[in-house]
Design a protein around this motif. Structure first.
Motif, PDB file in Angstrom:
ATOM      1  N   ASP A  57      -1.999  53.545  97.085  1.00 53.25           N
ATOM      2  CA  ASP A  57      -1.870  52.466  97.708  1.00 53.25           C
ATOM      3  C   ASP A  57      -0.553  52.307  98.799  1.00 53.25           C
ATOM      4  OD1 ASP A  57      -2.319  50.038  99.118  1.00 53.25           O
ATOM      5  OD2 ASP A  57      -2.825  49.005  97.468  1.00 53.25           O
ATOM      6  N   HIS A 155      -4.859  34.016  91.827  1.00 52.16           N
ATOM      7  CA  HIS A 155      -5.320  34.936  92.777  1.00 52.16           C
ATOM      8  C   HIS A 155      -5.975  34.266  93.854  1.00 52.16           C
ATOM      9  CE1 HIS A 155      -4.537  37.474  89.164  1.00 52.16           C
ATOM     10  NE2 HIS A 155      -4.173  38.359  89.790  1.00 52.16           N
ATOM     11  N   GLU A 189      -5.099  42.639  89.885  1.00 53.61           N
ATOM     12  CA  GLU A 189      -4.131  43.686  89.542  1.00 53.61           C
ATOM     13  C   GLU A 189      -4.051  43.675  87.894  1.00 53.61           C
ATOM     14  OE1 GLU A 189      -0.678  43.097  91.942  1.00 53.61           O
ATOM     15  OE2 GLU A 189      -1.839  43.534  93.917  1.00 53.61           O
ATOM     16  N   ASP A 190      -4.189  42.525  87.308  1.00 58.02           N
ATOM     17  CA  ASP A 190      -4.014  42.470  85.753  1.00 58.02           C
ATOM     18  C   ASP A 190      -5.392  42.884  85.223  1.00 58.02           C
ATOM     19  OD1 ASP A 190      -4.842  40.031  86.460  1.00 58.02           O
ATOM     20  OD2 ASP A 190      -3.526  38.947  85.280  1.00 58.02           O
ATOM     21  N   CYS A 225      -8.143  48.462  94.839  1.00 54.49           N
ATOM     22  CA  CYS A 225      -6.711  48.743  94.781  1.00 54.49           C
ATOM     23  C   CYS A 225      -6.440  48.036  93.463  1.00 54.49           C
ATOM     24  CB  CYS A 225      -6.139  48.118  95.696  1.00 54.49           C
ATOM     25  SG  CYS A 225      -6.301  46.391  96.321  1.00 54.49           S
ATOM     26  N   GLY A 226      -4.926  48.295  92.699  1.00 50.22           N
ATOM     27  CA  GLY A 226      -4.607  47.509  91.800  1.00 50.22           C
ATOM     28  C   GLY A 226      -4.890  48.460  90.326  1.00 50.22           C
ATOM     29  N   GLY A 229      -5.347  48.444  86.709  1.00 48.21           N
ATOM     30  CA  GLY A 229      -5.010  46.890  86.062  1.00 48.21           C
ATOM     31  C   GLY A 229      -3.852  47.111  85.208  1.00 48.21           C
ATOM     32  N   HIS A 264       1.482  49.768  92.198  1.00 47.34           N
ATOM     33  CA  HIS A 264       2.487  49.605  91.211  1.00 47.34           C
ATOM     34  C   HIS A 264       2.512  50.549  89.966  1.00 47.34           C
ATOM     35  CE1 HIS A 264       4.876  47.250  88.538  1.00 47.34           C
ATOM     36  NE2 HIS A 264       4.029  47.501  87.493  1.00 47.34           N
TER      37      HIS A 264
END
Length: 332
Positions: A57, A155, A189-190, A225-226, A229, A264
């Motif tokens: 990303d 979020h 993302e988590d 994306c993310g 997780g 990330h």
């Protein structure tokens, strides 16, 4: 643009994290970008998920040396910000391993992306699909699904379509001569492996409904994306998620291509600040603030000595100041 991270000072004043770092130093530190670590993390992700085409990303960190390094590792890319594709092109990275997941406002934008080598586009609704009427036959459109998960206060509201809207959009697309080739998920993302599993199972059902309504089954599943997780830093959960993807989607036998965009999970621990006394990892926002106020960047790459790199600025946001870190809109 997200608000700068704030740090409380003993005197009660509040400054940005970058100001806090600079205030305690005699001058600015060096910002170090470790390409070796980024390559290792990217390679580890692909090895952990051999049935997933893991894309980087670009919004996470758009430094041209990083983009070139990942491209050299046969990496693909996901464009989730309107300035991410220009960053790739400026770094000399193009080709067809780019997933365009940023809403396009005008048909000429999608045409420009196509001319740059992009073949896969994610759309949020039927109106966006209309812009692809008459597109070349090798262009692929994916429908973004709104998550079935309960929304989280921390979020922003997720975009995309409900299952019913996705089916009706696929039917309308067929009438326009636009083939819907896949579905794209939207997870936090988590997100946990259980949440990924639930959304993947749901997407399989939506794909079957689209096939029943149009006669064509979507053959691409983008995990969004993310990825992956919270399992990015938890080996046991990473293995659990990998098994689930293989078991539910069965890419080897179903003919379904699975993609996912990781940011990330690739850049974590790859950026640090170095002074004459210590080196410490920093988050991308803090590194970006330091670069903003004049910190110099050093790129570390195996086989060559560290190179001090001039500040090759990349746009921070449309119409905004320039920066190598492409920032996302602030979360609500």
């Amino acid at each position: 643009m997200p608000a700068a991270t704030r740090t409380a000072f003993p005197n009660g004043a509040a400054r940005t994290a970058a100001e806090a770092v600079a205030a305690g130093l005699d001058g600015l530190p060096l910002v170090v970008l470790d390409l070796d670590r980024a390559r290792r993390r990217y390679t580890a992700l692909r090895e952990a998920f051999p049935w997933v085409d893991v894309l980087y990303d670009v919004s996470a960190l758009a430094h041209p040396r990083l983009l070139a390094a990942l491209a050299g590792a046969d990496g693909g890319f996901a464009v989730t910000h309107d300035q991410a594709l220009p960053a790739l092109l400026a770094a000399g990275v193009g080709g067809r391993r780019i997933l365009h997941a940023t809403p396009v406002a005008h048909p000429h934008e999608s045409r420009a992306a196509y001319d740059a080598g992009v073949r896969h586009f994610v759309v949020d609704g039927s109106r966006a699909v209309e812009g692809f009427a008459g597109a070349p036959g090798d262009l692929r459109v994916l429908l973004r699904l709104r998550p079935g998960l309960a929304p989280r206060p921390a979020h922003r509201a997720a975009g995309g379509m409900t299952a019913e809207e996705a089916v009706s959009t696929a039917v309308a697309a067929r009438g326009l001569g636009v083939r819907i080739s896949g579905l794209s998920l939207t997870l936090p993302e988590d997100g946990s492996p259980a949440e990924y599993v639930a959304e993947i199972v749901r997407s399989v059902g939506v794909a079957a409904d689209i096939e029943a309504a149009t006669g064509v089954r979507p053959r691409i599943l983008d995990l969004g994306c993310g990825f992956p997780g919270r399992s990015g830093d938890r080996p046991a959960e990473r293995a659990e998620l990998a098994r689930a993807i293989r078991g539910i989607v069965a890419p080897a036998t179903s003919g379904v291509t699975v993609t996912a965009a990781a940011g990330h999970a690739v850049t974590a621990g790859c950026v640090a600040v170095v002074t004459d006394q210590a080196r410490s990892d920093v988050d991308l926002a803090t590194a970006g603030e330091l670069i903003d106020v004049g910190a110099e960047v050093v790129v570390i790459d195996t086989g060559s000595s560290p190179h001090r790199f001039p500040l090759l600025r990349l746009p921070r946001a449309r119409g905004g100041s320039e920066h190598r870190i492409v920032r996302r809109a602030a979360r609500g």
